[in-house]
Write a protein that holds these residues in place. Structure first.
Motif, mmCIF file in Angstrom:
data_model
loop_
_atom_site.group_PDB
_atom_site.id
_atom_site.type_symbol
_atom_site.label_atom_id
_atom_site.label_comp_id
_atom_site.label_asym_id
_atom_site.label_seq_id
_atom_site.Cartn_x
_atom_site.Cartn_y
_atom_site.Cartn_z
ATOM 1 N N GLU A 153 28.776 41.452 43.178
ATOM 2 C CA GLU A 153 29.759 41.724 43.310
ATOM 3 C C GLU A 153 31.355 41.521 43.425
ATOM 4 O O GLU A 153 32.117 40.572 43.496
ATOM 5 C CB GLU A 153 30.529 43.055 42.571
ATOM 6 N N THR A 154 31.178 41.157 44.471
ATOM 7 C CA THR A 154 31.580 40.965 46.256
ATOM 8 C C THR A 154 31.911 39.466 45.952
ATOM 9 O O THR A 154 33.424 39.160 45.950
ATOM 10 C CB THR A 154 31.276 40.854 47.347
ATOM 11 N N LYS A 155 31.086 38.725 45.651
ATOM 12 C CA LYS A 155 31.269 37.398 45.585
ATOM 13 C C LYS A 155 31.471 37.140 44.185
ATOM 14 O O LYS A 155 32.310 35.599 44.105
ATOM 15 C CB LYS A 155 29.534 36.831 45.551
ATOM 16 N N GLU A 156 31.672 37.647 42.951
ATOM 17 C CA GLU A 156 32.281 37.117 42.068
ATOM 18 C C GLU A 156 33.606 37.532 41.789
ATOM 19 O O GLU A 156 34.833 37.024 41.636
ATOM 20 C CB GLU A 156 31.816 38.329 40.678
ATOM 21 N N THR A 157 34.417 38.644 42.866
ATOM 22 C CA THR A 157 35.729 39.411 42.954
ATOM 23 C C THR A 157 36.393 37.442 43.915
ATOM 24 O O THR A 157 37.289 37.868 43.222
ATOM 25 C CB THR A 157 35.576 40.674 43.928
ATOM 26 N N VAL A 158 35.516 37.422 44.351
ATOM 27 C CA VAL A 158 35.821 36.825 45.842
ATOM 28 C C VAL A 158 36.321 35.161 45.138
ATOM 29 O O VAL A 158 37.182 34.454 45.580
ATOM 30 C CB VAL A 158 35.506 36.567 47.236
ATOM 31 N N GLU A 159 35.449 34.888 44.395
ATOM 32 C CA GLU A 159 35.433 33.554 43.531
ATOM 33 C C GLU A 159 36.196 33.266 42.618
ATOM 34 O O GLU A 159 37.227 32.574 42.419
ATOM 35 C CB GLU A 159 34.048 32.977 43.124
ATOM 36 N N ALA A 160 36.350 34.833 41.961
ATOM 37 C CA ALA A 160 38.049 34.079 41.190
ATOM 38 C C ALA A 160 39.059 34.783 41.608
ATOM 39 O O ALA A 160 39.855 33.733 41.578
ATOM 40 C CB ALA A 160 37.725 35.898 39.557
ATOM 41 N N LEU A 161 39.010 35.117 42.554
ATOM 42 C CA LEU A 161 40.394 35.086 43.334
ATOM 43 C C LEU A 161 40.774 33.900 43.864
ATOM 44 O O LEU A 161 41.728 33.403 43.875
ATOM 45 C CB LEU A 161 40.241 36.014 44.836
ATOM 46 N N LYS A 162 39.465 32.896 44.497
ATOM 47 C CA LYS A 162 39.659 31.701 44.668
ATOM 48 C C LYS A 162 40.418 31.115 43.818
ATOM 49 O O LYS A 162 40.766 29.540 44.172
ATOM 50 C CB LYS A 162 38.452 31.154 45.683
ATOM 51 N N LYS A 163 40.427 30.848 42.738
ATOM 52 C CA LYS A 163 41.047 30.297 41.366
ATOM 53 C C LYS A 163 42.197 30.960 41.445
ATOM 54 O O LYS A 163 43.052 30.123 40.158
ATOM 55 C CB LYS A 163 40.038 30.495 40.179
ATOM 56 N N ASN A 164 42.779 31.676 41.899
ATOM 57 C CA ASN A 164 44.076 31.853 41.633
ATOM 58 C C ASN A 164 44.962 30.407 41.750
ATOM 59 O O ASN A 164 44.700 29.959 43.039
ATOM 60 C CB ASN A 164 44.581 33.331 42.166
ATOM 61 N N LEU A 165 45.798 30.328 41.267
ATOM 62 C CA LEU A 165 47.053 29.480 41.895
ATOM 63 C C LEU A 165 47.517 29.576 42.480
ATOM 64 O O LEU A 165 47.899 28.728 43.665
ATOM 65 C CB LEU A 165 48.241 29.513 40.464
ATOM 66 N N THR A 210 37.435 41.618 39.082
ATOM 67 C CA THR A 210 37.609 39.970 38.998
ATOM 68 C C THR A 210 38.906 39.450 38.339
ATOM 69 O O THR A 210 38.836 40.719 37.297
ATOM 70 C CB THR A 210 37.027 39.118 37.570
ATOM 71 N N THR A 211 39.394 39.097 38.933
ATOM 72 C CA THR A 211 40.622 38.352 38.368
ATOM 73 C C THR A 211 41.349 37.323 37.438
ATOM 74 O O THR A 211 40.775 35.878 37.883
ATOM 75 C CB THR A 211 41.724 38.910 39.850
ATOM 76 N N ALA A 212 42.416 37.176 36.850
ATOM 77 C CA ALA A 212 43.176 36.310 36.158
ATOM 78 C C ALA A 212 43.095 34.955 36.691
ATOM 79 O O ALA A 212 43.997 35.546 38.231
ATOM 80 C CB ALA A 212 43.704 36.346 34.700
ATOM 81 N N PRO A 213 43.556 34.168 37.074
ATOM 82 C CA PRO A 213 43.933 32.849 37.824
ATOM 83 C C PRO A 213 45.114 32.860 38.089
ATOM 84 O O PRO A 213 46.133 32.287 39.187
ATOM 85 C CB PRO A 213 43.513 31.312 36.831
#
Length: 313
Positions: A15-27, A103-106
């Protein structure tokens, strides 16, 4: 200046990886400071999992800077968030907060930072939320307001946060001195809120969130919500410390909204009565019963009755 991101982790590596990977895709990720708080183990069983999480945290890239704070002992979620956010606010004056199952939107960071800037001088706003349950009424703005704030990706400012507002003894004293508080709190924030609050101040749950809601209620302030959700919760599984059932909140992942870069806010801060009614339904006894029935029927495979229940929630 962009607000730093406080990420709170425990022992859930996937879950931590999923959270961070989505956050990294933020603009705005590469322009944002990331502060990661890794709580210590409750028991020996959690130690190896936490070790794996901490090894992963040291590999994170893609942010302006990364600081990792490793607790040597288990603080618990409430104490970890209260102390971590307090310290971050002392340094930065504003923060965006995430837990390790979100998990966050970009454009999540765009929305949060723009809202922090827009509402900074509007004192009736105490928090900004990234998640929003489905609300059918729409308006020309990209936001709505409610006293009951939400814990799935949120933000605030130093002048609207004080560790003292989480004091269990302070809340107990206020409730004992004014017998109308709990009823008014329930009418304003939902039928589930009073039990959750009483359990929190009597050490029966580890909820910082219900005390944060209580602070909004007492100060007569609101949280800002996006028209559509910019956060999804992946923590409703067997690994969740606080979420082990199903996600009870309907939400809308609107593609156009999740691709917006500039948002349209409203300086006339008020709670719309129609939106209020829709919002509070998610916290009604009837809705919670239907959600429990839905879970039971899904396990039992009773499709006809399940379809009938789905039409009501």
């Amino acid at each position: 200046m962009l607000a730093p991101i406080c990420l709170f982790t425990y022992n859930r590596l996937a879950e931590t990886k999923e959270t961070v990977e989505a956050l990294k895709k933020n603009l705005l990720a590469s322009e944002s400071h990331l502060l990661v708080f890794s709580d210590g183990a409750k028991n020996e069983q959690a130690q190896e999992k936490i070790k794996g999480v901490r090894q992963y945290l040291k590999t994170i890239e893609g942010f302006k800077s990364i600081q990792i704070f490793e607790a040597s002992e288990n603080k618990g979620l409430a104490n970890s968030i209260i102390s971590g956010v307090t310290n971050a606010l002392e340094q930065y004056g504003k923060v965006i907060v995430l837990e390790d199952d979100l998990t966050t939107a970009p454009n999540f960071l765009n929305f949060m930072n723009q809202a922090l800037d827009y509402y900074e001088t509007i004192d009736v706003v105490q928090s900004i939320n990234g998640f929003s349950p489905e609300i059918k009424k729409q308006n020309m703005f990209d936001v709505f307001y409610h006293t009951r704030t939400f814990p799935w990706g949120w933000a605030t400012w130093k002048d609207r946060w004080d560790a003292d507002i989480f004091s269990k003894e302070k809340i107990k004293k206020e409730i004992s001195e004014d017998k109308t508080i709990l009823m008014n709190l329930q009418n304003t924030c939902g039928s589930d809120i009073t039990k959750m609050l009483l359990d929190s101040i009597n050490d029966k749950n580890d909820s910082w969130y219900v005390r944060w809601v209580y602070a909004h209620f007492r100060k007569q302030t609101v949280g800002v919500y996006p028209k559509y959700a910019l956060v999804n919760n992946s923590g409703f599984n067997e690994n969740g410390t606080h979420c082990k059932a199903i996600n009870p909140y309907k939400s809308v992942n609107d593609t156009d909204f999740r691709n917006k870069v500039q948002f349209n806010f409203n300086s006339q801060v008020r709670i719309d009565p129609i939106i209020n009614k829709q919002f509070l339904r998610y916290f009604s006894k009837e809705y919670r019963v239907l959600i429990r029935l839905k879970l039971l029927l899904e396990k039992g495979g009773l499709k006809i009755l399940l379809d009938d229940i789905k039409s009501k929630i």
